[in-house]
Design a protein around this motif. Sequence first.
Motif, PDB file in Angstrom:
ATOM      1  N   ILE A 163     -23.592 -26.228  10.137  1.00 36.07           N
ATOM      2  CA  ILE A 163     -22.181 -25.814   9.440  1.00 36.07           C
ATOM      3  C   ILE A 163     -22.224 -25.611   8.141  1.00 36.07           C
ATOM      4  O   ILE A 163     -21.731 -24.708   7.667  1.00 36.07           O
ATOM      5  CB  ILE A 163     -21.344 -26.824  10.089  1.00 36.07           C
ATOM      6  CG1 ILE A 163     -21.116 -26.863  11.604  1.00 36.07           C
ATOM      7  CG2 ILE A 163     -19.671 -26.545   9.343  1.00 36.07           C
ATOM      8  CD1 ILE A 163     -20.224 -27.982  12.092  1.00 36.07           C
ATOM      9  N   ARG A 164     -22.749 -26.794   7.335  1.00 40.62           N
ATOM     10  CA  ARG A 164     -22.793 -26.472   5.852  1.00 40.62           C
ATOM     11  C   ARG A 164     -23.386 -25.307   5.362  1.00 40.62           C
ATOM     12  O   ARG A 164     -22.984 -24.395   4.554  1.00 40.62           O
ATOM     13  CB  ARG A 164     -23.569 -27.745   5.270  1.00 40.62           C
ATOM     14  CG  ARG A 164     -23.399 -27.652   3.752  1.00 40.62           C
ATOM     15  CD  ARG A 164     -23.792 -28.978   3.045  1.00 40.62           C
ATOM     16  NE  ARG A 164     -22.981 -30.203   3.344  1.00 40.62           N
ATOM     17  CZ  ARG A 164     -21.918 -30.328   2.566  1.00 40.62           C
ATOM     18  NH1 ARG A 164     -21.657 -29.748   1.687  1.00 40.62           N
ATOM     19  NH2 ARG A 164     -21.372 -31.534   3.142  1.00 40.62           N
ATOM     20  N   PRO A 165     -24.712 -24.822   5.770  1.00 41.56           N
ATOM     21  CA  PRO A 165     -25.296 -23.735   5.280  1.00 41.56           C
ATOM     22  C   PRO A 165     -24.718 -22.472   5.743  1.00 41.56           C
ATOM     23  O   PRO A 165     -24.330 -21.392   4.806  1.00 41.56           O
ATOM     24  CB  PRO A 165     -26.779 -23.705   5.485  1.00 41.56           C
ATOM     25  CG  PRO A 165     -26.804 -24.774   6.647  1.00 41.56           C
ATOM     26  CD  PRO A 165     -25.628 -25.773   6.505  1.00 41.56           C
ATOM     27  N   VAL A 166     -24.059 -22.398   6.938  1.00 44.00           N
ATOM     28  CA  VAL A 166     -23.291 -21.178   7.470  1.00 44.00           C
ATOM     29  C   VAL A 166     -21.855 -21.026   6.465  1.00 44.00           C
ATOM     30  O   VAL A 166     -21.803 -19.970   6.065  1.00 44.00           O
ATOM     31  CB  VAL A 166     -23.121 -21.387   8.886  1.00 44.00           C
ATOM     32  CG1 VAL A 166     -22.013 -20.316   9.412  1.00 44.00           C
ATOM     33  CG2 VAL A 166     -24.272 -21.131   9.437  1.00 44.00           C
ATOM     34  N   SER A 167     -21.297 -22.281   6.112  1.00 47.66           N
ATOM     35  CA  SER A 167     -20.128 -22.242   5.458  1.00 47.66           C
ATOM     36  C   SER A 167     -20.284 -21.825   4.177  1.00 47.66           C
ATOM     37  O   SER A 167     -19.756 -20.981   3.406  1.00 47.66           O
ATOM     38  CB  SER A 167     -19.440 -23.567   5.378  1.00 47.66           C
ATOM     39  OG  SER A 167     -19.144 -23.910   6.624  1.00 47.66           O
ATOM     40  N   GLN A 168     -21.452 -22.206   3.675  1.00 43.40           N
ATOM     41  CA  GLN A 168     -21.998 -21.841   2.192  1.00 43.40           C
ATOM     42  C   GLN A 168     -22.267 -19.997   2.057  1.00 43.40           C
ATOM     43  O   GLN A 168     -21.691 -19.618   1.082  1.00 43.40           O
ATOM     44  CB  GLN A 168     -23.119 -22.553   1.692  1.00 43.40           C
ATOM     45  CG  GLN A 168     -22.950 -23.924   1.157  1.00 43.40           C
ATOM     46  CD  GLN A 168     -24.097 -24.953   1.170  1.00 43.40           C
ATOM     47  OE1 GLN A 168     -25.101 -24.692   1.613  1.00 43.40           O
ATOM     48  NE2 GLN A 168     -23.746 -25.986   0.416  1.00 43.40           N
ATOM     49  N   THR A 169     -22.779 -19.725   3.148  1.00 39.57           N
ATOM     50  CA  THR A 169     -22.942 -18.307   3.296  1.00 39.57           C
ATOM     51  C   THR A 169     -21.791 -17.439   3.367  1.00 39.57           C
ATOM     52  O   THR A 169     -21.529 -16.483   2.461  1.00 39.57           O
ATOM     53  CB  THR A 169     -23.932 -17.912   4.314  1.00 39.57           C
ATOM     54  OG1 THR A 169     -25.257 -18.577   4.443  1.00 39.57           O
ATOM     55  CG2 THR A 169     -24.225 -16.464   4.641  1.00 39.57           C
ATOM     56  N   VAL A 170     -20.769 -18.067   4.190  1.00 37.89           N
ATOM     57  CA  VAL A 170     -19.640 -17.280   4.217  1.00 37.89           C
ATOM     58  C   VAL A 170     -18.872 -17.605   2.832  1.00 37.89           C
ATOM     59  O   VAL A 170     -18.315 -16.338   2.301  1.00 37.89           O
ATOM     60  CB  VAL A 170     -18.649 -18.127   5.351  1.00 37.89           C
ATOM     61  CG1 VAL A 170     -17.179 -17.393   5.188  1.00 37.89           C
ATOM     62  CG2 VAL A 170     -19.175 -17.697   6.579  1.00 37.89           C
TER      63      VAL A 170
END
Length: 140
Positions: free
Chosen positions: A54-61
């Motif tokens: 969730i964290r890396p995906v959120s950072q990408t977004v």
Amino acid sequence: MSENLPSFSPCDALVAVMVGVSASDQNLRTAELVAIERAVNHTPVFANYDIDRIRPVSQTVMSLFEEEDGLDALFGLVRASLPERLYDTAYLLACDVAASDGRLGEIEAEMLAEIREQLEIDRLHSAAIELAARARHRVL
């Protein structure tokens, strides 16, 4: 940044859509973040998903939202990663996140409309999904 976009799993794409709707108004509310975590923990499509993604995906977004064509890049990533049969699931999850804090701001509504358009969600289906999300998050 567009050339260096990470590849997403289908579940990453679902998380990205939820984060996208939450972050669309530049205000990630606690209720929305809890809704994302609850969806990942309790929705069958995420049964084998690593919650630490969730964290890396959120950072990408969030990084994409800072780019001029970031929204287009986000939807390109989502469409490339997500099987078409999960498009309505993505929209449902986005509606749940948007409804989770009891208010739907104009920017979030515009983001939902963009998701509907980008994922080609039928208007009748989207109305039913939206009604179900509102009903599910109603309070006394």
